[in-house]
Write a protein that holds these residues in place. Sequence first.
Motif, PDB file in Angstrom:
ATOM      1  N   VAL A   6       2.669  -6.483   6.660  1.00 37.05           N
ATOM      2  CA  VAL A   6       2.860  -5.253   7.415  1.00 37.05           C
ATOM      3  C   VAL A   6       1.718  -4.308   7.063  1.00 37.05           C
ATOM      4  O   VAL A   6       1.423  -4.101   5.886  1.00 37.05           O
ATOM      5  CB  VAL A   6       4.208  -4.585   7.073  1.00 37.05           C
ATOM      6  CG1 VAL A   6       4.323  -3.234   7.765  1.00 37.05           C
ATOM      7  CG2 VAL A   6       5.364  -5.484   7.488  1.00 37.05           C
ATOM      8  N   GLN A   7       1.086  -3.772   8.068  1.00 32.21           N
ATOM      9  CA  GLN A   7       0.035  -2.786   7.855  1.00 32.21           C
ATOM     10  C   GLN A   7       0.590  -1.406   8.208  1.00 32.21           C
ATOM     11  O   GLN A   7       1.219  -1.244   9.258  1.00 32.21           O
ATOM     12  CB  GLN A   7      -1.192  -3.084   8.719  1.00 32.21           C
ATOM     13  CG  GLN A   7      -1.941  -4.350   8.341  1.00 32.21           C
ATOM     14  CD  GLN A   7      -1.248  -5.602   8.819  1.00 32.21           C
ATOM     15  OE1 GLN A   7      -0.771  -5.671   9.947  1.00 32.21           O
ATOM     16  NE2 GLN A   7      -1.186  -6.612   7.967  1.00 32.21           N
ATOM     17  N   LEU A   8       0.351  -0.465   7.337  1.00 28.13           N
ATOM     18  CA  LEU A   8       0.866   0.897   7.514  1.00 28.13           C
ATOM     19  C   LEU A   8      -0.291   1.884   7.513  1.00 28.13           C
ATOM     20  O   LEU A   8      -1.144   1.835   6.625  1.00 28.13           O
ATOM     21  CB  LEU A   8       1.839   1.250   6.381  1.00 28.13           C
ATOM     22  CG  LEU A   8       3.041   0.316   6.212  1.00 28.13           C
ATOM     23  CD1 LEU A   8       3.805   0.663   4.939  1.00 28.13           C
ATOM     24  CD2 LEU A   8       3.959   0.400   7.414  1.00 28.13           C
ATOM     25  N   VAL A   9      -0.304   2.772   8.486  1.00 31.09           N
ATOM     26  CA  VAL A   9      -1.365   3.777   8.592  1.00 31.09           C
ATOM     27  C   VAL A   9      -0.729   5.148   8.759  1.00 31.09           C
ATOM     28  O   VAL A   9      -0.056   5.413   9.766  1.00 31.09           O
ATOM     29  CB  VAL A   9      -2.303   3.478   9.765  1.00 31.09           C
ATOM     30  CG1 VAL A   9      -3.384   4.565   9.858  1.00 31.09           C
ATOM     31  CG2 VAL A   9      -2.939   2.103   9.615  1.00 31.09           C
ATOM     32  N   GLU A  10      -0.960   6.021   7.785  1.00 32.51           N
ATOM     33  CA  GLU A  10      -0.432   7.381   7.834  1.00 32.51           C
ATOM     34  C   GLU A  10      -1.413   8.310   8.547  1.00 32.51           C
ATOM     35  O   GLU A  10      -2.626   8.088   8.522  1.00 32.51           O
ATOM     36  CB  GLU A  10      -0.187   7.929   6.422  1.00 32.51           C
ATOM     37  CG  GLU A  10       0.747   7.122   5.557  1.00 32.51           C
ATOM     38  CD  GLU A  10       0.023   6.137   4.654  1.00 32.51           C
ATOM     39  OE1 GLU A  10       0.584   5.771   3.609  1.00 32.51           O
ATOM     40  OE2 GLU A  10      -1.115   5.742   4.998  1.00 32.51           O
ATOM     41  N   SER A  11      -0.853   9.362   9.128  1.00 31.97           N
ATOM     42  CA  SER A  11      -1.673  10.405   9.742  1.00 31.97           C
ATOM     43  C   SER A  11      -0.876  11.700   9.743  1.00 31.97           C
ATOM     44  O   SER A  11       0.330  11.698   9.473  1.00 31.97           O
ATOM     45  CB  SER A  11      -2.063  10.027  11.183  1.00 31.97           C
ATOM     46  OG  SER A  11      -0.915   9.865  11.983  1.00 31.97           O
ATOM     47  N   GLY A  12      -1.565  12.797  10.033  1.00 32.18           N
ATOM     48  CA  GLY A  12      -0.888  14.076  10.164  1.00 32.18           C
ATOM     49  C   GLY A  12      -1.045  15.017   8.991  1.00 32.18           C
ATOM     50  O   GLY A  12      -0.562  16.153   9.032  1.00 32.18           O
TER      51      GLY A  12
END
Length: 124
Positions: free
Chosen positions: A2-8
């Motif tokens: 699973v690849q997770l990318v945060e933003s904000g």
Amino acid sequence: QVQLVESGGGLVQAGGSLRLSCAASGRTFSRFAMGWFRQAPGEDREFVATITNNGGRTYYAESVKGRFTISRDNNKGTVYLQMNSLKPEDTGVYYCAAAQRSYPPTRGYEYDYWGQGTQVTVSS
């Protein structure tokens, strides 16, 4: 995998709000409980919030209860952290994580996948 990318993340004044997002790709998102953790400079990583795979249960650290809200959209493969009434002590790198658990995990070692993190800075 699973690849997770945060933003904000970003810079906000005390009392302000931010909404973090974490987009997942790879294995079926709806199988995973999701969590948010944070790490301030010189401090250990700490638990912030978690949500079960279907969104039915959530759990928060006492320090953010009543101010932060975790939610998820399984159709979009995304988990969110709405942060209101921010304080300078909320400053840190925020990480999302995924866990193949049937309960909402609160400890880092219970999570299987981690994102790279997004910086949140709250000025006084």
